[in-house]
Design a protein around this motif. Structure first.
Motif, mmCIF file in Angstrom:
data_model
loop_
_atom_site.group_PDB
_atom_site.id
_atom_site.type_symbol
_atom_site.label_atom_id
_atom_site.label_comp_id
_atom_site.label_asym_id
_atom_site.label_seq_id
_atom_site.Cartn_x
_atom_site.Cartn_y
_atom_site.Cartn_z
ATOM 1 N N VAL A 152 82.056 35.107 44.021
ATOM 2 C CA VAL A 152 80.976 35.194 45.000
ATOM 3 C C VAL A 152 79.706 35.456 44.212
ATOM 4 N N LYS A 153 78.702 34.602 44.356
ATOM 5 C CA LYS A 153 77.466 34.727 43.578
ATOM 6 C C LYS A 153 76.387 35.389 44.433
ATOM 7 N N LEU A 154 75.844 36.484 43.906
ATOM 8 C CA LEU A 154 74.729 37.174 44.547
ATOM 9 C C LEU A 154 73.479 36.896 43.737
ATOM 10 N N THR A 155 72.413 36.481 44.371
ATOM 11 C CA THR A 155 71.160 36.185 43.689
ATOM 12 C C THR A 155 70.085 37.096 44.252
ATOM 13 N N PHE A 156 69.332 37.738 43.363
ATOM 14 C CA PHE A 156 68.274 38.653 43.763
ATOM 15 C C PHE A 156 66.926 38.048 43.432
#
Length: 139
Positions: free
Chosen positions: A135-139
């Motif tokens: 699961v990729k989280l981008t900030f």
């Protein structure tokens, strides 16, 4: 900034007695598993969800963590074998040579003790189709 996360664990911190010895061990096994170091500082380093720090780091509050068992996912049997060899060559101790395990069909794993005595495993669960690598989280 980008983070990749699984399902249950957000992060784990190990507080170690010899940060340099731990860095040699973990950098070697991470390379074998194709896991890049995420970052580092004077008294810590991290990769993915695992943070490793010295007892002098502010987050450690002067205490070493106890013995833990951590299992890292491997992409195939060769990665498990590479993990085991890299760990032995960089301060790890054998705690179970690479091989099939009775946990479920296709479970192939190796176990090493890290420089602090933590039981570190690399496991390949056999051929399977993933819905996503993470699961990729981008900030």
């Amino acid at each position: 900034m980008e983070l990749h996360r699984g399902r249950l664990i957000d992060h784990i911190q190990l507080v170690v007695k010899d940060l340099d010895a731990s860095r040699r061990f973990y950098e070697a096994v991470f390379r074998a598993l194709s896991v890049p170091l995420g970052g580092e500082g004077k008294d810590y380093f991290w990769a993915d969800e695992l943070f490793i720090s010295s007892s002098t780091s502010a987050a450690a509050q002067g205490e070493l963590t106890g013995r833990h068992h951590l299992a890292f996912q491997a992409g195939d049997r060769a990665m498990v074998d590479g993990f085991y060899q890299a760990g032995l060559e960089n301060g790890g101790t054998d705690n179970g040579k690479p091989g099939d395990r009775p946990y479920h069909p296709g479970y192939y794993a190796a176990f090493l003790l890290d420089p602090d005595g933590n039981n570190i495993e690399a496991v390949f669960h056999g051929p399977a189709a993933r819905s996503a690598s993470s699961v990729k989280l981008t900030f």
